[in-house]
Motif scaffolding. Sequence first.
Motif, short mmCIF file in Angstrom:
data_model
loop_
_atom_site.label_atom_id
_atom_site.label_comp_id
_atom_site.label_asym_id
_atom_site.label_seq_id
_atom_site.Cartn_x
_atom_site.Cartn_y
_atom_site.Cartn_z
N ASP A 172 0.84 -1.21 0.00
CA ASP A 172 0.00 0.00 0.00
C ASP A 172 0.87 1.26 0.00
O ASP A 172 2.10 1.18 0.07
CB ASP A 172 -0.94 -0.01 1.21
N TRP A 173 0.24 2.39 -0.08
CA TRP A 173 0.94 3.66 -0.22
C TRP A 173 2.05 3.89 0.80
O TRP A 173 3.11 4.41 0.42
CB TRP A 173 -0.05 4.81 -0.18
N PRO A 174 1.88 3.55 2.09
CA PRO A 174 2.99 3.79 3.03
C PRO A 174 4.28 3.05 2.66
O PRO A 174 5.36 3.43 3.09
CB PRO A 174 2.44 3.31 4.37
N ASP A 175 4.17 2.00 1.84
CA ASP A 175 5.32 1.21 1.44
C ASP A 175 6.03 1.79 0.20
O ASP A 175 7.16 1.41 -0.10
CB ASP A 175 4.90 -0.23 1.13
N LEU A 176 5.37 2.68 -0.52
CA LEU A 176 5.91 3.18 -1.78
C LEU A 176 7.30 3.82 -1.67
O LEU A 176 8.16 3.54 -2.52
CB LEU A 176 4.92 4.15 -2.44
N PRO A 177 7.58 4.67 -0.68
CA PRO A 177 8.93 5.26 -0.63
C PRO A 177 10.05 4.22 -0.52
O PRO A 177 11.12 4.38 -1.12
CB PRO A 177 8.88 6.16 0.62
N VAL A 178 9.81 3.14 0.21
CA VAL A 178 10.80 2.07 0.34
C VAL A 178 10.88 1.27 -0.96
O VAL A 178 11.97 0.99 -1.47
CB VAL A 178 10.48 1.17 1.55
N LEU A 179 9.73 0.91 -1.51
CA LEU A 179 9.69 0.13 -2.75
C LEU A 179 10.37 0.87 -3.90
O LEU A 179 11.08 0.27 -4.70
CB LEU A 179 8.25 -0.20 -3.12
N ARG A 180 10.16 2.19 -3.98
CA ARG A 180 10.74 2.97 -5.08
C ARG A 180 12.26 3.05 -5.00
O ARG A 180 12.93 3.16 -6.02
CB ARG A 180 10.15 4.38 -5.09
N ARG A 181 12.81 3.01 -3.81
CA ARG A 181 14.26 3.15 -3.64
C ARG A 181 15.00 1.81 -3.68
O ARG A 181 16.19 1.76 -3.94
CB ARG A 181 14.56 3.88 -2.35
N ALA A 182 14.30 0.73 -3.39
CA ALA A 182 14.92 -0.59 -3.36
C ALA A 182 15.34 -1.02 -4.76
O ALA A 182 14.67 -0.70 -5.74
CB ALA A 182 13.96 -1.61 -2.75
N ALA A 183 16.42 -1.76 -4.84
CA ALA A 183 16.89 -2.29 -6.12
C ALA A 183 15.88 -3.27 -6.70
O ALA A 183 15.76 -3.41 -7.92
CB ALA A 183 18.24 -2.98 -5.94
N PHE A 184 15.13 -3.95 -5.81
CA PHE A 184 14.13 -4.91 -6.25
C PHE A 184 12.87 -4.71 -5.42
O PHE A 184 12.91 -4.77 -4.20
CB PHE A 184 14.66 -6.34 -6.09
N ALA A 185 11.74 -4.46 -6.09
CA ALA A 185 10.47 -4.21 -5.43
C ALA A 185 9.47 -5.30 -5.80
O ALA A 185 9.34 -5.67 -6.97
CB ALA A 185 9.92 -2.85 -5.83
N CYS A 186 8.77 -5.79 -4.80
CA CYS A 186 7.83 -6.89 -4.98
C CYS A 186 6.53 -6.57 -4.26
O CYS A 186 6.52 -5.78 -3.30
CB CYS A 186 8.49 -8.15 -4.39
N THR A 187 5.44 -7.19 -4.69
CA THR A 187 4.15 -6.97 -4.05
C THR A 187 3.26 -8.20 -4.24
O THR A 187 3.39 -8.92 -5.23
CB THR A 187 3.47 -5.71 -4.62
N PRO A 188 2.34 -8.43 -3.30
CA PRO A 188 1.34 -9.49 -3.50
C PRO A 188 0.29 -9.04 -4.53
O PRO A 188 0.14 -7.83 -4.77
CB PRO A 188 0.69 -9.65 -2.11
N PRO A 189 -0.44 -9.95 -5.10
CA PRO A 189 -1.38 -9.60 -6.17
C PRO A 189 -2.54 -8.71 -5.73
O PRO A 189 -3.08 -7.98 -6.55
CB PRO A 189 -1.89 -10.95 -6.67
N GLN A 190 -2.93 -8.74 -4.47
CA GLN A 190 -4.06 -7.93 -4.03
C GLN A 190 -3.63 -6.54 -3.56
O GLN A 190 -4.43 -5.79 -3.02
CB GLN A 190 -4.89 -8.63 -2.96
N ALA A 191 -2.38 -6.16 -3.79
CA ALA A 191 -1.87 -4.84 -3.40
C ALA A 191 -2.62 -3.74 -4.15
O ALA A 191 -3.24 -3.97 -5.19
CB ALA A 191 -0.38 -4.75 -3.70
N HIS A 192 -2.49 -2.54 -3.62
CA HIS A 192 -3.09 -1.37 -4.27
C HIS A 192 -2.48 -1.22 -5.67
O HIS A 192 -1.31 -1.54 -5.91
CB HIS A 192 -2.80 -0.12 -3.43
N ALA A 193 -3.28 -0.72 -6.60
CA ALA A 193 -2.87 -0.58 -8.00
C ALA A 193 -1.59 0.24 -8.16
O ALA A 193 -0.74 -0.09 -9.01
CB ALA A 193 -3.99 0.06 -8.82
N GLU A 194 -1.39 1.28 -7.38
CA GLU A 194 -0.18 2.11 -7.50
C GLU A 194 1.07 1.33 -7.10
O GLU A 194 2.15 1.56 -7.63
CB GLU A 194 -0.31 3.38 -6.65
N VAL A 195 0.92 0.41 -6.17
CA VAL A 195 2.05 -0.42 -5.75
C VAL A 195 2.35 -1.46 -6.81
O VAL A 195 3.51 -1.67 -7.19
CB VAL A 195 1.78 -1.06 -4.37
N ARG A 196 1.31 -2.10 -7.33
CA ARG A 196 1.53 -3.08 -8.40
C ARG A 196 2.20 -2.43 -9.61
O ARG A 196 3.01 -3.05 -10.28
CB ARG A 196 0.20 -3.74 -8.81
#
Length: 183
Positions: free
Chosen positions: A120-144
Amino acid sequence: MTPAPVLNWPPELLLRAQGVRAAFFDVDGVLTDGGLYFSAEGETLKRFHTLDGHGLKLLARAGIAPCVISGRDSAPLRLRLQALGVQHLRLGTEDKFPAADAMLAELGLDWAQAAAIGDDWPDLPVLRRAAFACTPPQAHAEVRAIAHHVTAARAGEGAAREFCDLLLAAGGHYRRLFDEAGA
């Protein structure tokens, strides 16, 4: 001799995940199904999957630090993380990027050595900076939309394990750990 593992991923995905030494995990919606359960007394109840827990243990055995950052803090979560031997955690923090950045500094690592899984959105800053970003299929569309990999398994049902297995394979650890298990 043990049979060959059946899991495999596209080479470009493995290349992106190579060199990871720290893996950040969100809790609700990643390590759990995202549901919040409260008893009549207001106690928070959480359901964790053993596949995911074993994945975190395998990461640690491979020298990849499992790091947990959650906006919530609860006794069940603390008990589970303690049972798994997770040493790097920040609980009860909504601003996840500074927490992750501090953990990387403590580990002597940088963002090029980090992977993350969130939903979800609170995870986006970490996901955007990580070399590899992953998410489960039911995640928010912006994260996917920004994830390098969307797991086949759902949150709380093996999504974190799939993330762990992919990191283990990318780092060249999967086969050794598989063979050590006598699988």
